[in-house]
Scaffold this motif. Structure first.
Motif, short mmCIF file in Angstrom:
data_model
loop_
_atom_site.label_atom_id
_atom_site.label_comp_id
_atom_site.label_asym_id
_atom_site.label_seq_id
_atom_site.Cartn_x
_atom_site.Cartn_y
_atom_site.Cartn_z
N ASN A 35 0.89 -1.39 -0.02
CA ASN A 35 -0.01 0.04 0.12
C ASN A 35 0.84 0.99 -0.03
OD1 ASN A 35 -1.89 1.84 0.36
ND2 ASN A 35 -2.84 1.10 2.09
N LEU A 36 0.87 2.09 -0.85
CA LEU A 36 1.59 3.24 -1.18
C LEU A 36 1.15 4.20 0.07
CD1 LEU A 36 1.70 3.84 -4.80
CD2 LEU A 36 3.62 3.19 -3.56
N LYS A 37 -0.04 4.26 0.54
CA LYS A 37 -0.19 5.32 1.60
C LYS A 37 0.91 5.39 2.59
CE LYS A 37 -3.90 6.82 4.68
NZ LYS A 37 -5.25 6.33 5.29
N GLY A 38 1.19 6.73 2.89
CA GLY A 38 2.39 7.21 3.65
C GLY A 38 3.77 7.03 2.92
N HIS A 76 -3.44 3.29 -2.04
CA HIS A 76 -3.28 2.77 -3.42
C HIS A 76 -2.26 1.52 -3.42
CE1 HIS A 76 -2.95 3.59 -7.83
NE2 HIS A 76 -1.73 2.85 -7.56
N TYR A 77 -2.93 0.39 -3.91
CA TYR A 77 -2.37 -0.92 -3.65
C TYR A 77 -1.51 -1.30 -4.96
CZ TYR A 77 -5.00 -1.29 0.59
OH TYR A 77 -5.67 -0.84 1.67
N TYR A 133 2.98 -1.54 -11.02
CA TYR A 133 3.76 -0.25 -10.99
C TYR A 133 2.62 0.54 -11.05
CZ TYR A 133 2.39 0.45 -15.84
OH TYR A 133 1.76 0.42 -17.00
N VAL A 134 3.33 2.01 -10.61
CA VAL A 134 2.36 3.09 -10.72
C VAL A 134 3.05 4.44 -11.36
CG1 VAL A 134 2.95 3.82 -8.29
CG2 VAL A 134 0.54 4.78 -9.25
N LYS A 135 2.24 5.26 -11.93
CA LYS A 135 3.12 6.38 -12.47
C LYS A 135 2.60 7.42 -11.71
CE LYS A 135 3.96 4.77 -17.30
NZ LYS A 135 3.76 5.16 -18.65
N LEU A 136 3.28 8.23 -11.11
CA LEU A 136 3.17 9.45 -10.49
C LEU A 136 3.30 10.57 -11.30
CD1 LEU A 136 2.41 11.01 -7.91
CD2 LEU A 136 4.90 11.00 -7.25
N ARG A 137 2.05 11.17 -11.68
CA ARG A 137 2.38 12.02 -12.83
C ARG A 137 2.08 13.73 -12.17
NH1 ARG A 137 1.96 10.85 -18.15
NH2 ARG A 137 1.53 8.96 -18.59
N GLY A 138 2.52 14.43 -13.06
CA GLY A 138 2.19 15.97 -12.43
C GLY A 138 0.76 16.33 -12.96
N GLY A 185 -5.67 15.19 -12.01
CA GLY A 185 -6.27 14.16 -12.77
C GLY A 185 -6.78 13.36 -11.77
N THR A 186 -7.39 12.25 -12.17
CA THR A 186 -8.32 11.32 -11.32
C THR A 186 -7.16 9.99 -10.89
OG1 THR A 186 -10.28 11.99 -12.24
CG2 THR A 186 -10.28 9.82 -10.93
N ASP A 187 -6.90 9.75 -9.70
CA ASP A 187 -6.06 8.70 -9.33
C ASP A 187 -6.84 7.26 -9.78
OD1 ASP A 187 -4.72 10.56 -8.29
OD2 ASP A 187 -4.73 10.12 -6.40
N SER A 188 -6.19 6.40 -10.16
CA SER A 188 -6.90 5.11 -10.69
C SER A 188 -5.74 3.78 -10.37
CB SER A 188 -7.43 5.29 -12.26
OG SER A 188 -7.51 3.84 -12.42
N ASP A 189 -6.24 3.07 -9.57
CA ASP A 189 -5.59 1.98 -9.33
C ASP A 189 -5.77 1.05 -10.55
OD1 ASP A 189 -4.89 1.90 -6.72
OD2 ASP A 189 -6.31 0.79 -5.75
N ALA A 190 -6.91 0.75 -11.26
CA ALA A 190 -6.93 0.06 -12.53
C ALA A 190 -6.13 0.64 -13.60
CB ALA A 190 -8.26 0.01 -12.91
N ASN A 191 -5.88 2.05 -13.73
CA ASN A 191 -4.98 2.30 -14.86
C ASN A 191 -3.52 2.90 -14.21
OD1 ASN A 191 -7.00 2.38 -16.59
ND2 ASN A 191 -7.72 4.52 -15.95
N ASN A 192 -3.17 2.24 -13.28
CA ASN A 192 -1.79 2.66 -12.46
C ASN A 192 -1.30 4.05 -12.63
OD1 ASN A 192 -1.64 -0.03 -12.13
ND2 ASN A 192 -0.81 -0.60 -14.01
N VAL A 193 -1.89 4.78 -12.11
CA VAL A 193 -1.77 6.40 -12.15
C VAL A 193 -2.29 6.90 -10.92
CG1 VAL A 193 -3.83 7.10 -13.40
CG2 VAL A 193 -1.83 8.30 -13.58
#
Length: 164
Positions: free
Chosen positions: A72-75, A92-93, A99-104, A107-115
């Protein structure tokens, strides 16, 4: 002859000790999460305007390299060399190998879209060089990477891969 034998044994023991100590020093950070790469120079002319800018094209990829553990990415906190920071404030699991892309930008965060979006339209990564730090929720360092524009592959348009 006996002295040569003792010297040879002492040298062999010293070599074994040095080899066995190396992995402990190399494993400075213990974390399933690692920085995989960064798009530090967003394509196009840099503009941090929320409506017409290109900050969404700047991103950091974080990967879960564990074979069995969901993280879990929280924290977790991402920082750069000058102290710009982003903290994952909600759950965010990342499944093993995910993987996850941390974007500038916004937008809307999405576990399904890894963003996950920083919800900030200012750029965080320098186009010439920077150091990126990933910290665990307790504050210990999970990973760190530095890059320079001159050390990157110009065909990758400002993207550097840290791990395969």
């Amino acid at each position: 002859m006996r002295i040569r034998h003792l010297l040879a044994m002492a040298a062999a023991v010293g070599s074994i000790a040095a080899v066995s100590a190396a992995p402990a020093q190399a494993a400075e950070y213990t974390s399933a999460l690692k920085l995989k790469g960064v798009q530090y120079d967003a394509p196009g002319a840099d503009s941090n305007s929320c409506s017409t800018g290109n900050t969404k094209s700047e991103y950091l990829t974080i990967k879960n390299y564990s074979a069995s553990k969901t993280v879990n990415l929280k924290g977790y906190v991402v920082k750069d060399a000058t102290g710009n920071r982003f903290a994952f404030a909600v759950n965010h699991y990342l499944q093993p190998g995910d993987y996850v892309k941390l974007r500038g930008g916004k937008g809307t965060d999405s576990d399904a879209n890894n963003v996950v979006y920083r919800q900030n339209c200012n750029f965080i990564w320098n186009n010439d060089k920077d150091t990126i730090y990933l910290y665990k929720p307790g504050g210990s360092r999970a990973d760190v990477h530095a890059y320079t524009k001159s050390g990157s592959d110009p065909d990758r348009n400002g993207y550097i891969t840290f791990h395969s």
